[in-house]
Design a protein around this motif. Structure first.
Motif, PDB file in Angstrom:
ATOM      1  N   LYS A  91       8.086  62.118  17.205  1.00  0.00           N
ATOM      2  CA  LYS A  91       8.671  63.012  16.844  1.00  0.00           C
ATOM      3  C   LYS A  91      10.571  61.871  16.891  1.00  0.00           C
ATOM      4  O   LYS A  91      11.410  62.911  16.323  1.00  0.00           O
ATOM      5  CB  LYS A  91       9.591  64.492  18.052  1.00  0.00           C
ATOM      6  CG  LYS A  91       7.838  65.241  17.803  1.00  0.00           C
ATOM      7  CD  LYS A  91       8.488  66.746  18.758  1.00  0.00           C
ATOM      8  CE  LYS A  91       6.940  67.130  19.211  1.00  0.00           C
ATOM      9  NZ  LYS A  91       6.945  67.951  20.643  1.00  0.00           N
ATOM     10  N   ALA A  92       9.689  60.978  17.795  1.00  0.00           N
ATOM     11  CA  ALA A  92      11.785  61.159  17.728  1.00  0.00           C
ATOM     12  C   ALA A  92      12.399  60.100  16.608  1.00  0.00           C
ATOM     13  O   ALA A  92      11.714  59.431  15.959  1.00  0.00           O
ATOM     14  CB  ALA A  92      11.533  59.314  18.378  1.00  0.00           C
ATOM     15  N   SER A  93      13.582  60.132  16.044  1.00  0.00           N
ATOM     16  CA  SER A  93      13.739  59.433  14.994  1.00  0.00           C
ATOM     17  C   SER A  93      15.268  58.557  15.195  1.00  0.00           C
ATOM     18  O   SER A  93      15.698  57.832  13.790  1.00  0.00           O
ATOM     19  CB  SER A  93      14.418  60.625  14.002  1.00  0.00           C
ATOM     20  OG  SER A  93      15.501  61.443  14.533  1.00  0.00           O
ATOM     21  N   VAL A  97      13.860  57.125  24.520  1.00  0.00           N
ATOM     22  CA  VAL A  97      14.501  56.398  25.988  1.00  0.00           C
ATOM     23  C   VAL A  97      13.374  57.035  27.032  1.00  0.00           C
ATOM     24  O   VAL A  97      13.751  58.589  27.003  1.00  0.00           O
ATOM     25  CB  VAL A  97      15.559  56.503  26.043  1.00  0.00           C
ATOM     26  CG1 VAL A  97      16.798  56.037  28.101  1.00  0.00           C
ATOM     27  CG2 VAL A  97      16.289  55.442  25.306  1.00  0.00           C
ATOM     28  N   LEU A  98      12.163  56.621  27.824  1.00  0.00           N
ATOM     29  CA  LEU A  98      11.740  57.229  28.660  1.00  0.00           C
ATOM     30  C   LEU A  98      12.403  57.256  29.900  1.00  0.00           C
ATOM     31  O   LEU A  98      13.408  55.730  30.146  1.00  0.00           O
ATOM     32  CB  LEU A  98      10.748  56.641  28.852  1.00  0.00           C
ATOM     33  CG  LEU A  98      10.212  56.718  30.152  1.00  0.00           C
ATOM     34  CD1 LEU A  98       9.118  58.297  29.342  1.00  0.00           C
ATOM     35  CD2 LEU A  98       8.438  55.367  30.182  1.00  0.00           C
ATOM     36  N   SER A 155      12.256  52.737  21.431  1.00  0.00           N
ATOM     37  CA  SER A 155      12.285  53.399  19.472  1.00  0.00           C
ATOM     38  C   SER A 155      13.339  52.736  19.691  1.00  0.00           C
ATOM     39  O   SER A 155      14.034  53.358  20.402  1.00  0.00           O
ATOM     40  CB  SER A 155      11.663  54.652  19.591  1.00  0.00           C
ATOM     41  OG  SER A 155      12.975  55.596  19.139  1.00  0.00           O
ATOM     42  N   HIS A 156      13.646  52.162  18.136  1.00  0.00           N
ATOM     43  CA  HIS A 156      14.880  52.154  17.690  1.00  0.00           C
ATOM     44  C   HIS A 156      15.374  52.569  15.978  1.00  0.00           C
ATOM     45  O   HIS A 156      14.269  52.291  15.527  1.00  0.00           O
ATOM     46  CB  HIS A 156      15.435  51.074  17.763  1.00  0.00           C
ATOM     47  CG  HIS A 156      16.729  50.603  17.123  1.00  0.00           C
ATOM     48  ND1 HIS A 156      17.802  51.255  17.801  1.00  0.00           N
ATOM     49  CD2 HIS A 156      17.414  49.711  16.162  1.00  0.00           C
ATOM     50  CE1 HIS A 156      19.612  50.493  17.212  1.00  0.00           C
ATOM     51  NE2 HIS A 156      18.402  49.513  15.845  1.00  0.00           N
ATOM     52  N   LYS A 157      15.941  53.375  16.559  1.00  0.00           N
ATOM     53  CA  LYS A 157      16.029  54.069  14.648  1.00  0.00           C
ATOM     54  C   LYS A 157      14.744  54.461  14.278  1.00  0.00           C
ATOM     55  O   LYS A 157      13.985  54.384  13.297  1.00  0.00           O
ATOM     56  CB  LYS A 157      16.489  52.967  13.502  1.00  0.00           C
ATOM     57  CG  LYS A 157      17.575  53.021  14.214  1.00  0.00           C
ATOM     58  CD  LYS A 157      18.345  51.621  12.667  1.00  0.00           C
ATOM     59  CE  LYS A 157      19.894  51.392  12.825  1.00  0.00           C
ATOM     60  NZ  LYS A 157      20.240  50.647  11.820  1.00  0.00           N
TER      61      LYS A 157
END
Length: 195
Positions: A91-93, A97-98, A155-157
């Protein structure tokens, strides 16, 4: 106003308010410590979190994630499995960050001596980043905190920047920290309960 009367008034007001946290109730692992403190004449709790593993997705403008400018993709107060994390990461867009955020507890104390006693209990239980503040109106607050957090960008972007094996490795660390956190809460509860 008499300081003891003011403290009793603050305590009654605080304990009669609705819980405004996201969850709406005290975390299970913190409930006994909160109950013990609130049952004592010299203390009352104003906020708490038993500790949690969180995945937040923030804007891609940098890794300083703020609560207001992010989406909470996963929040658990229990150990977290890799499958749950991978589903949440889909779902990350932005910049996911964990985090492992350890136990935190804010306690208003009747007198400075009461705060100092409780501060010693916190330090002895492993919460070495705890501290006392005294407000302008005479409110004496103890913050029980620890330093064993974890914060790692994944993740990044919206693009995953690490392997699934590394995520599994990080979750093992976060879950170990959660277990250590529970041990510290229990030590804290035992010491408070015996005093």
């Amino acid at each position: 106003m008499d300081p003891s009367a003011a403290f009793r008034r603050w305590k009654a007001q605080s304990l009669s308010k609705a819980d405004l946290s996201r969850k709406g109730s005290v975390d299970e692992d913190a409930a006994e410590v909160v109950r013990l403190l609130n049952s004592r004449e010299r203390f009352f709790t104003t906020s708490s979190c038993a500790g949690r593993i969180v995945l937040v997705d923030g804007s891609s403008g940098g890794f300083e994630v703020q609560k207001q400018n992010c989406s909470w993709l996963l929040v658990t107060h229990k150990p977290c499995g890799k499958n749950d994390m991978m589903v949440a990461l889909e779902k990350a867009s932005g910049d996911a960050v964990l985090k492992f955020e350890p136990f935190v507890l804010h306690v208003q104390c009747r007198q400075l001596q009461d705060a100092q006693t409780l501060h010693s209990v916190a330090i002895d239980s492993g919460f070495r980043n705890s501290g006392i503040t005294v407000g302008r109106r005479g409110k004496i607050m103890l913050a029980v905190r620890s330093t064993h957090g974890l914060e790692v960008p994944l993740s990044h972007k919206g693009k995953l920047m690490v392997t699934e094996d590394y995520i599994d490795f990080l979750l093992n660390i976060a879950n170990q920290k959660m277990e250590e956190n529970k041990k510290r809460i229990e030590r804290n509860r035992l010491i408070i309960g015996s005093s």
